[in-house]
Design a protein around this motif. Structure first.
Motif, PDB file in Angstrom:
ATOM      1  N   GLN A 295      37.657  67.693 -51.732  1.00 56.17           N
ATOM      2  CA  GLN A 295      39.082  67.528 -51.450  1.00 56.17           C
ATOM      3  C   GLN A 295      39.437  66.057 -51.256  1.00 56.17           C
ATOM      4  O   GLN A 295      40.487  65.591 -51.720  1.00 56.17           O
ATOM      5  N   ILE A 296      38.565  65.332 -50.591  1.00 57.40           N
ATOM      6  CA  ILE A 296      38.795  63.903 -50.365  1.00 57.40           C
ATOM      7  C   ILE A 296      38.805  63.155 -51.693  1.00 57.40           C
ATOM      8  O   ILE A 296      39.612  62.241 -51.916  1.00 57.40           O
ATOM      9  N   ARG A 297      37.898  63.553 -52.602  1.00 57.92           N
ATOM     10  CA  ARG A 297      37.847  62.897 -53.914  1.00 57.92           C
ATOM     11  C   ARG A 297      39.151  63.096 -54.683  1.00 57.92           C
ATOM     12  O   ARG A 297      39.581  62.215 -55.439  1.00 57.92           O
ATOM     13  N   LEU A 298      39.795  64.249 -54.511  1.00 59.41           N
ATOM     14  CA  LEU A 298      41.090  64.487 -55.162  1.00 59.41           C
ATOM     15  C   LEU A 298      42.096  63.421 -54.744  1.00 59.41           C
ATOM     16  O   LEU A 298      42.823  62.864 -55.567  1.00 59.41           O
ATOM     17  N   VAL A 299      42.131  63.124 -53.438  1.00 58.67           N
ATOM     18  CA  VAL A 299      43.081  62.142 -52.913  1.00 58.67           C
ATOM     19  C   VAL A 299      42.673  60.730 -53.300  1.00 58.67           C
ATOM     20  O   VAL A 299      43.522  59.887 -53.608  1.00 58.67           O
ATOM     21  N   SER A 300      41.365  60.465 -53.318  1.00 63.33           N
ATOM     22  CA  SER A 300      40.891  59.105 -53.602  1.00 63.33           C
ATOM     23  C   SER A 300      41.230  58.658 -55.024  1.00 63.33           C
ATOM     24  O   SER A 300      41.219  57.472 -55.324  1.00 63.33           O
ATOM     25  N   ARG A 301      41.542  59.619 -55.915  1.00 64.27           N
ATOM     26  CA  ARG A 301      42.005  59.256 -57.263  1.00 64.27           C
ATOM     27  C   ARG A 301      43.395  58.638 -57.215  1.00 64.27           C
ATOM     28  O   ARG A 301      43.811  57.954 -58.147  1.00 64.27           O
ATOM     29  N   ARG A 322      35.197  65.488 -37.427  1.00 62.64           N
ATOM     30  CA  ARG A 322      34.116  65.393 -38.417  1.00 62.64           C
ATOM     31  C   ARG A 322      34.678  65.107 -39.802  1.00 62.64           C
ATOM     32  O   ARG A 322      34.032  64.472 -40.625  1.00 62.64           O
ATOM     33  N   GLY A 323      35.884  65.608 -40.056  1.00 59.92           N
ATOM     34  CA  GLY A 323      36.530  65.331 -41.342  1.00 59.92           C
ATOM     35  C   GLY A 323      36.809  63.860 -41.530  1.00 59.92           C
ATOM     36  O   GLY A 323      36.759  63.342 -42.651  1.00 59.92           O
ATOM     37  N   ILE A 324      37.076  63.150 -40.428  1.00 61.04           N
ATOM     38  CA  ILE A 324      37.343  61.712 -40.504  1.00 61.04           C
ATOM     39  C   ILE A 324      36.106  60.978 -40.988  1.00 61.04           C
ATOM     40  O   ILE A 324      36.184  60.060 -41.800  1.00 61.04           O
ATOM     41  N   ASP A 325      34.939  61.387 -40.500  1.00 59.07           N
ATOM     42  CA  ASP A 325      33.697  60.751 -40.951  1.00 59.07           C
ATOM     43  C   ASP A 325      33.498  60.931 -42.453  1.00 59.07           C
ATOM     44  O   ASP A 325      33.016  60.037 -43.141  1.00 59.07           O
ATOM     45  N   LEU A 326      33.865  62.095 -42.964  1.00 59.02           N
ATOM     46  CA  LEU A 326      33.757  62.339 -44.405  1.00 59.02           C
ATOM     47  C   LEU A 326      34.681  61.411 -45.195  1.00 59.02           C
ATOM     48  O   LEU A 326      34.319  60.897 -46.250  1.00 59.02           O
ATOM     49  N   ILE A 327      35.881  61.205 -44.672  1.00 54.12           N
ATOM     50  CA  ILE A 327      36.843  60.318 -45.339  1.00 54.12           C
ATOM     51  C   ILE A 327      36.307  58.886 -45.352  1.00 54.12           C
ATOM     52  O   ILE A 327      36.389  58.189 -46.368  1.00 54.12           O
ATOM     53  N   LEU A 328      35.750  58.450 -44.234  1.00 55.96           N
ATOM     54  CA  LEU A 328      35.177  57.102 -44.150  1.00 55.96           C
ATOM     55  C   LEU A 328      34.015  56.953 -45.122  1.00 55.96           C
ATOM     56  O   LEU A 328      33.856  55.926 -45.779  1.00 55.96           O
ATOM     57  N   GLU A 329      33.199  57.988 -45.205  1.00 54.85           N
ATOM     58  CA  GLU A 329      32.032  57.975 -46.092  1.00 54.85           C
ATOM     59  C   GLU A 329      32.455  57.832 -47.552  1.00 54.85           C
ATOM     60  O   GLU A 329      31.719  57.289 -48.373  1.00 54.85           O
ATOM     61  N   ALA A 330      33.663  58.325 -47.856  1.00 53.70           N
ATOM     62  CA  ALA A 330      34.178  58.224 -49.229  1.00 53.70           C
ATOM     63  C   ALA A 330      34.770  56.844 -49.514  1.00 53.70           C
ATOM     64  O   ALA A 330      35.283  56.600 -50.604  1.00 53.70           O
ATOM     65  N   GLY A 331      34.704  55.947 -48.527  1.00 55.69           N
ATOM     66  CA  GLY A 331      35.192  54.581 -48.733  1.00 55.69           C
ATOM     67  C   GLY A 331      36.687  54.427 -48.520  1.00 55.69           C
ATOM     68  O   GLY A 331      37.277  53.420 -48.917  1.00 55.69           O
ATOM     69  N   MET A 332      37.304  55.425 -47.876  1.00 54.21           N
ATOM     70  CA  MET A 332      38.755  55.375 -47.656  1.00 54.21           C
ATOM     71  C   MET A 332      39.083  54.842 -46.266  1.00 54.21           C
ATOM     72  O   MET A 332      38.247  54.855 -45.359  1.00 54.21           O
TER      73      MET A 332
END
Length: 659
Positions: A295-301, A322-332
């Motif tokens: 889901q994060i990758r969808l937004v990161s596009r 925990r979702g915030i950590d995932l967003i950070l991990e995606a470089g956002m």
């Protein structure tokens, strides 16, 4: 797969100015069209469309390409989706290439599932608006939520009748197969009882769309007080619906997210809809599921910035972090905003104006580290053990950030908030096990000093112009714009006369521009050094040799995306002049096409001069390093090359400075 013939028809008929004109207001600017960038906020037009070349360039964002790439950038379509969109726009029948029986069956199955889902969406929507039951129950509910008719239309909200098989009967009567009703989860089939019934009976319906707008599944909310039934029910996982890879509202939000460079993340369907109705369109929902990497990758596009919105009294807020950590991990980049106690995004947006909502989000969105600290400090309650655990928790979040500069800034911020030394925090990072930070504590002092030197150095060293890059780019530009044209070239060569002296002879030769460039580089044994330019050059020479006509839009359609983007950049360089309105400042920008032969000759001679100069400089270095040896031959070579530079300067008609 879409056939090559269909793709060629699309590129033949699609007009870039017509396609872009559906999304951007364009005004005439000479032979081109210009408008405001659809990708960034701006007041002066920097978006240029060339109907002649059938390409576009946005000088603000750097994006560019043809009609297909515009749809991929602006609408975020995949390549096949963009081709299908254009085929529909220009009434082109789509032909599919020969596929295996297995491929066909799989493709047909997915398409059948899409079609039955879209039928269900229309059926639910019509039931909501046109039936007594739908109006009395479903429409009344949506009106109570404050949704307008326009909003209900926009999101295609619906109602599923409180009947065991209303949808199933209707679908079967229209020729849809029970197999696909079952596979999409719209119908539950009890084979042993030979019965089937509607999954969503008696619920208001929220269609869930893909980024390109296709219906993937549904969310249904029950309106009765039946404690045995789930309040919200989603379509089951299927070939077309994977809830961990879908965000509700992404279809309606994508343009606003890209343009505003930020995405608001909420939890539920009504949060998204109420925000949209209030004027905040860059919002999506995870639909009650835990946020996933897909889901994060969808937004990161679309953007690298996300603001997570939480209810004022949200249960399990700690777990949601925990979702915030995932967003950070995606470089956002992540911010967090909470609403007052008793409020959620839906209720707050409903009771406040657009300006109030916008101001609240701007004023209350905290950086994730500040938010996490304020939340965890309450939990620690002056307990040293809990405070230590809290700091480790915060550093664990920072460790997810790949960018070293951002990590350093967050370490400094964490140090300030928690009143603890940066060295200790760096040691904690190392303990967490990040490879790239294993020696962070040792390097911290040196890196900080280097950072301070950079920060305090106000003098910017101008970057040196890469002459060879510029000249090679000009050669590609010439091949793209004029490669197919036949021109009279004045060519010179050295011939020995009766006295044994070299004499310059000039003659006029009629050649294709591509042939002239190819022969000139072959004679000089020159290859382009930039790998992308060399790739484009080789391909263009081959294309010109094999084709009588050269149409840029057709050529762009068959090259790789990276190459197409670079070609567009080169082609639109000269169009930038039109944006500066030089004519209003009494500055004449002379078109290159007025004297193509001169432009080609000047470019080739300048490249030759540059390369000869490099040889001279390299030879001089050899002389210096071999000072003890006989360098007479090298010195003779230098003298000959200097003579050649004078001849080049004479042909160019100007004195050339050293590079």
């Amino acid at each position: 797969m879409i056939s090559k013939e269909t793709i060629e028809k699309v590129f033949d008929l699609a007009r870039v100015e017509e396609v872009i004109g559906d999304f951007v207001q364009l005004k005439r600017a000479g032979s081109n069209l210009k408008g405001l960038s659809p990708f960034v906020n701006e007041k002066s037009p920097s978006f240029m469309v060339s109907p002649v070349k059938q390409i576009w360039k946005d000088f603000s964002s750097g994006k560019g390409g043809n009609a297909v790439t515009f749809l991929m950038e602006h609408e975020h379509y995949t390549y096949p989706e963009a081709i299908r969109y254009l085929a529909t726009k220009y009434n082109i029948e789509i032909e599919e290439t020969v596929e295996t029986d297995e491929d066909k069956e799989k493709a047909n199955e997915k398409e059948s599932m899409y079609l039955v889902s879209e039928f269900a969406r229309d059926y639910f929507h019509k039931t909501l608006l046109k039936t007594d039951e739908g109006q009395a129950i479903g429409l009344s509910y949506f009106k109570e939520r404050g949704f307008t008719t326009a909003t209900i239309e926009k999101f295609q909200l619906g109602y599923s009748p409180d009947s065991w098989d209303a949808l199933t009967k209707e679908a079967l009567g229209k020729g849809y197969q029970l197999e696909f009703l079952e596979k999409t989860g719209l119908t539950i089939v009890k084979a042993e009882e030979e019965k089937s019934f509607d999954r969503f009976k008696g619920r208001v319906m929220f269609p869930i769309q893909s980024m390109s707008g296709r219906v993937l599944g549904f969310g249904g909310r029950i309106l009765t007080n039946d404690k045995k039934a789930a309040k919200y029910l989603n379509s089951p996982e299927s070939e077309i619906y994977h809830k961990s890879k879908v965000l509700y509202g992404i279809y309606h939000a994508k343009q606003a997210i890209a343009k505003l460079d930020n995405c608001y993340l909420v939890e539920g369907y009504t949060d998204v809809i109420q925000f949209n109705q209030s004027g905040i369109e860059n919002v999506v929902a995870s639909s009650g599921t835990a946020l996933t990497a897909d889901q994060i990758r969808l937004v990161s596009r679309l953007t690298s910035n996300m603001t997570v919105l939480f209810d004022g009294d949200a249960a399990g807020l700690r777990a949601s972090l925990r979702g915030i950590d995932l967003i950070l991990e995606a470089g956002m980049n992540v911010k967090v905003c909470t609403f007052p106690d008793g409020e959620d995004p839906d209720s707050f947006a409903k009771s406040h104006s657009f300006e109030e909502l916008k101001a609240y989000l701007q004023d209350n969105a905290k950086d994730f580290i500040q938010f996490k600290a304020s939340l965890l400090i309450k939990e620690a309650n002056n307990d040293p053990i809990k405070k230590a655990e809290m700091i480790r928790d915060m550093v664990n979040s920072i460790s997810k950030i790949a960018d070293r500069i951002k990590r350093e800034i967050y370490i400094q911020e964490c140090s300030r908030i928690m009143d603890i030394s940066e060295e200790v925090l760096y040691n904690t990072l190392a303990q967490i096990g990040k490879k790239e930070l294993a020696e962070a504590s040792k390097k911290f002092t040196e890196e900080k000093k280097a950072f301070e030197v950079l920060k305090n150095n106000d003098e910017l060293v101008p970057s040196k112009i890469d002459i060879q890059y510029e000249l090679e780019q000009k050669i590609i530009e010439i091949l793209l714009l004029y490669g197919n044209q036949v021109v009279d070239f004045e060519e010179s060569f050295m011939l020995e006369n009766d006295k044994g002296e070299l004499e310059e002879i000039k003659e006029i030769n009629t050649r294709k521009v591509s042939e002239k460039i190819y022969l000139a580089l072959q004679v000089d044994e020159v290859e382009l050094t930039n790998p992308i330019f060399k790739n484009i050059y080789d391909d263009l020479i081959q294309y010109h040799n094999q084709n009588e006509l050269f149409e840029i839009d057709k050529y762009l359609s068959q090259v790789q995306a990276e190459i197409a983007e670079k070609i567009t950049d080169i082609l639109m360089l000269e169009e930038r002049d039109a944006l500066h309105k030089w004519e209003t400042k009494q500055i004449v920008v002379k078109p290159k096409e007025e004297n193509i032969a001169q432009y080609v000759n000047e470019t080739l001679l300048t490249l030759r001069w540059f390369l000869v100069h490099k040889i001279i400089e390299d030879t001089k270095k050899s002389v210096s390093s071999n000072s003890a040896e006989d360098n007479s031959e090298l010195l003779t070579n230098i003298k000959d090359y200097l003579g050649l530079t004078k001849l080049i300067a004479k042909n160019l008609g100007r004195v050339l400075a050293r590079f």
